[in-house]
Design a protein around this motif. Structure first.
Motif, mmCIF file in Angstrom:
data_model
loop_
_atom_site.group_PDB
_atom_site.id
_atom_site.type_symbol
_atom_site.label_atom_id
_atom_site.label_comp_id
_atom_site.label_asym_id
_atom_site.label_seq_id
_atom_site.Cartn_x
_atom_site.Cartn_y
_atom_site.Cartn_z
ATOM 1 N N GLY A 1 68.335 103.071 139.808
ATOM 2 C CA GLY A 1 69.540 102.514 139.169
ATOM 3 C C GLY A 1 69.230 102.037 137.759
ATOM 4 N N ALA A 2 68.107 101.326 137.609
ATOM 5 C CA ALA A 2 67.741 100.801 136.283
ATOM 6 C C ALA A 2 67.448 101.945 135.314
ATOM 7 N N THR A 3 66.930 103.051 135.835
ATOM 8 C CA THR A 3 66.679 104.230 134.995
ATOM 9 C C THR A 3 68.004 104.788 134.480
ATOM 10 N N ALA A 4 68.993 104.889 135.370
ATOM 11 C CA ALA A 4 70.308 105.411 134.961
ATOM 12 C C ALA A 4 70.886 104.550 133.833
ATOM 13 N N ARG A 5 70.748 103.236 133.983
ATOM 14 C CA ARG A 5 71.265 102.331 132.948
ATOM 15 C C ARG A 5 70.511 102.517 131.637
ATOM 16 N N ASN B 1 62.321 114.260 145.608
ATOM 17 C CA ASN B 1 61.994 113.539 146.857
ATOM 18 C C ASN B 1 62.030 112.022 146.755
ATOM 19 N N PRO B 2 63.159 111.425 146.367
ATOM 20 C CA PRO B 2 63.183 109.946 146.328
ATOM 21 C C PRO B 2 63.114 109.393 147.749
ATOM 22 N N LYS B 3 62.542 108.188 147.903
ATOM 23 C CA LYS B 3 62.414 107.622 149.260
ATOM 24 C C LYS B 3 63.788 107.301 149.820
ATOM 25 N N SER B 4 64.688 106.785 148.977
ATOM 26 C CA SER B 4 66.024 106.435 149.467
ATOM 27 C C SER B 4 67.059 106.659 148.358
ATOM 28 N N PHE B 5 67.944 107.622 148.580
ATOM 29 C CA PHE B 5 68.994 107.916 147.585
ATOM 30 C C PHE B 5 70.046 108.803 148.238
ATOM 31 N N PRO B 6 71.351 108.497 148.093
ATOM 32 C CA PRO B 6 71.964 107.382 147.378
ATOM 33 C C PRO B 6 71.641 106.050 148.071
ATOM 34 N N ASN B 7 71.821 104.982 147.290
ATOM 35 C CA ASN B 7 71.407 103.684 147.809
ATOM 36 C C ASN B 7 72.186 102.602 147.063
ATOM 37 N N ASN B 8 72.571 101.563 147.819
ATOM 38 C CA ASN B 8 73.404 100.534 147.219
ATOM 39 C C ASN B 8 72.677 99.763 146.113
ATOM 40 N N GLU B 9 71.385 99.504 146.320
ATOM 41 C CA GLU B 9 70.637 98.759 145.296
ATOM 42 C C GLU B 9 70.580 99.562 143.990
ATOM 43 N N ALA B 10 70.473 100.870 144.123
ATOM 44 C CA ALA B 10 70.472 101.722 142.919
ATOM 45 C C ALA B 10 71.815 101.584 142.200
ATOM 46 N N ASN B 11 72.912 101.602 142.974
ATOM 47 C CA ASN B 11 74.239 101.464 142.360
ATOM 48 C C ASN B 11 74.373 100.144 141.622
ATOM 49 N N VAL B 12 73.897 99.067 142.259
ATOM 50 C CA VAL B 12 74.025 97.739 141.651
ATOM 51 C C VAL B 12 73.225 97.686 140.350
ATOM 52 N N ARG B 13 71.983 98.189 140.385
ATOM 53 C CA ARG B 13 71.135 98.130 139.185
ATOM 54 C C ARG B 13 71.639 99.066 138.085
ATOM 55 N N ALA B 14 72.393 100.095 138.449
ATOM 56 C CA ALA B 14 72.904 101.028 137.429
ATOM 57 C C ALA B 14 74.039 100.399 136.625
ATOM 58 N N ASN C 1 77.161 99.928 134.841
ATOM 59 C CA ASN C 1 78.187 100.882 134.397
ATOM 60 C C ASN C 1 77.646 102.295 134.182
ATOM 61 N N ALA C 2 76.484 102.558 134.721
ATOM 62 C CA ALA C 2 75.915 103.915 134.570
ATOM 63 C C ALA C 2 75.912 104.640 135.913
ATOM 64 N N ARG C 3 76.819 104.265 136.802
ATOM 65 C CA ARG C 3 76.850 104.908 138.128
ATOM 66 C C ARG C 3 77.176 106.387 138.041
ATOM 67 N N ASP C 4 77.925 106.763 136.989
ATOM 68 C CA ASP C 4 78.264 108.188 136.833
ATOM 69 C C ASP C 4 76.990 109.039 136.751
ATOM 70 N N ILE C 5 75.950 108.477 136.136
ATOM 71 C CA ILE C 5 74.691 109.234 136.033
ATOM 72 C C ILE C 5 74.090 109.431 137.420
ATOM 73 N N LEU C 6 74.182 108.399 138.265
ATOM 74 C CA LEU C 6 73.662 108.527 139.640
ATOM 75 C C LEU C 6 74.488 109.554 140.412
ATOM 76 N N GLU C 7 75.821 109.514 140.207
ATOM 77 C CA GLU C 7 76.684 110.452 140.947
ATOM 78 C C GLU C 7 76.384 111.903 140.565
ATOM 79 N N GLN C 8 76.042 112.122 139.300
ATOM 80 C CA GLN C 8 75.760 113.497 138.857
ATOM 81 C C GLN C 8 74.292 113.893 139.007
ATOM 82 N N ALA C 9 73.454 112.942 139.458
ATOM 83 C CA ALA C 9 72.011 113.231 139.542
ATOM 84 C C ALA C 9 71.755 114.335 140.558
ATOM 85 N N SER C 10 70.765 115.183 140.271
ATOM 86 C CA SER C 10 70.412 116.186 141.271
ATOM 87 C C SER C 10 69.175 115.713 142.028
#
Ligand code: SAH
Length: 245
Positions: free
Chosen positions: A24-28, A42-55, A57-66
């Motif tokens: 999440g912090a990377t997306a931000r 191979n992320p250990k956990s994704f999608p993930n709520n903590e990633a969303n919180v840390r992102a 206003n950059a959640r769009d990047i997580l949503e489009q991540a491959s």
């Protein structure tokens, strides 16, 4: 591939990330500097709520991540891949600092995708992963403690890319007359070369030592073009034909 904005062609690749908060912090970090393409190996956990919180206003990047299962897949269409490392290893590629690397990345990113590859929080990138990249970047830091947090390392590279873009926008863009070979084409060449060396008896597969790693390092320095890869593979095929004739 995006021809209009070089930053869109800079792919951030995170290999085997353990803590979703870092994703999440990377997306931000990326979005604040205008980067948008995130690839997770191979992320250990994704999608993930903590990633969303840390992102934030950059959640769009997580949503489009491959999300892919190997580094080869992540680098498939890139013409340049740079390994990010907190340590300087023995047999590594040419080592650049963040500022030098940002310039090199932007030179290529106006025509084709390029990648910055970041390692695991616990142990960084493996030697095999580093040898899949053509260059290595070490962000100069305190020699007694040079291991930055993953997202902080991404932030520094993203900032340097933005600064490099501001500088290059003042200079007319340069179009190269030759097209660089992409990751997949170069990997096919390495495979071909390895097979030819085994068949000729030059390389003993039971005792390969570090021959392929050394050759990869050598070719990584040259930035092979598509046509050059074709010539090299043509030579290998002709020699193979000559042997079996
Ligand atoms: N403990 C690991 C470092 C993990 S930090 C090790 O010793 O290798 C997670 C990732 O952030 C690293 O794999 C690297 O990609 C990046 N990184 C951290 N510090 C860095 C530095 N000083 N220069 C370049 N990349 C760095």
């Amino acid at each position: 591939m995006n021809r209009c904005c070089p930053l869109a062609n800079v792919h951030i690749v995170l290999s085997h990330t353990t803590h979703p908060g870092n994703i999440g912090a990377t997306a931000r970090a990326m979005k604040t500097m205008g980067l948008s393409t995130l690839c997770l190996v191979n992320p250990k956990s994704f999608p993930n709520n903590e990633a969303n919180v840390r992102a934030s206003n950059a959640r769009d990047i997580l949503e489009q991540a491959s999300v892919v299962s190997s580094l080869e897949e992540a680098l498939h269409d890139t013409v340049l891949a740079i390994a990010m490392t907190a340590r300087t290893r023995d047999l590594s590629n040419r080592i650049l600092d963040a500022r030098q690397a940002a310039k090199v990345l932007l030179e290529h990113a106006s025509n084709a995708p390029v990648a910055l590859v970041f390692g695991r929080e616990s142990s960084g990138l493996t030697t095999a992963e580093i040898s899949k990249c053509q260059l290595t970047v070490h962000i100069p830091a305190n020699p007694d403690y040079s291991s930055l947090n993953l997202a902080s390392a991404v932030q520094i590279m993203a900032y340097e890319l933005r600064m490099a873009l501001t500088e290059t926008m003042l200079i007319a863009p340069q179009q190269s007359a030759y097209q660089l070979a992409n990751f997949h084409e170069v990997e096919l060449f390495y495979h071909h070369l390895e097979q030819a060396m085994i068949e000729s008896g030059f390389l003993d597969p039971r005792q390969p030592k570090r021959l392929m790693q050394r050759l990869r390092r050598m070719f990584a320095r040259t930035q092979l073009e598509k046509e050059e890869v074709n010539i090299l593979r043509g030579i290998l095929s002709a020699l193979e034909k000559h042997r079996s004739a």
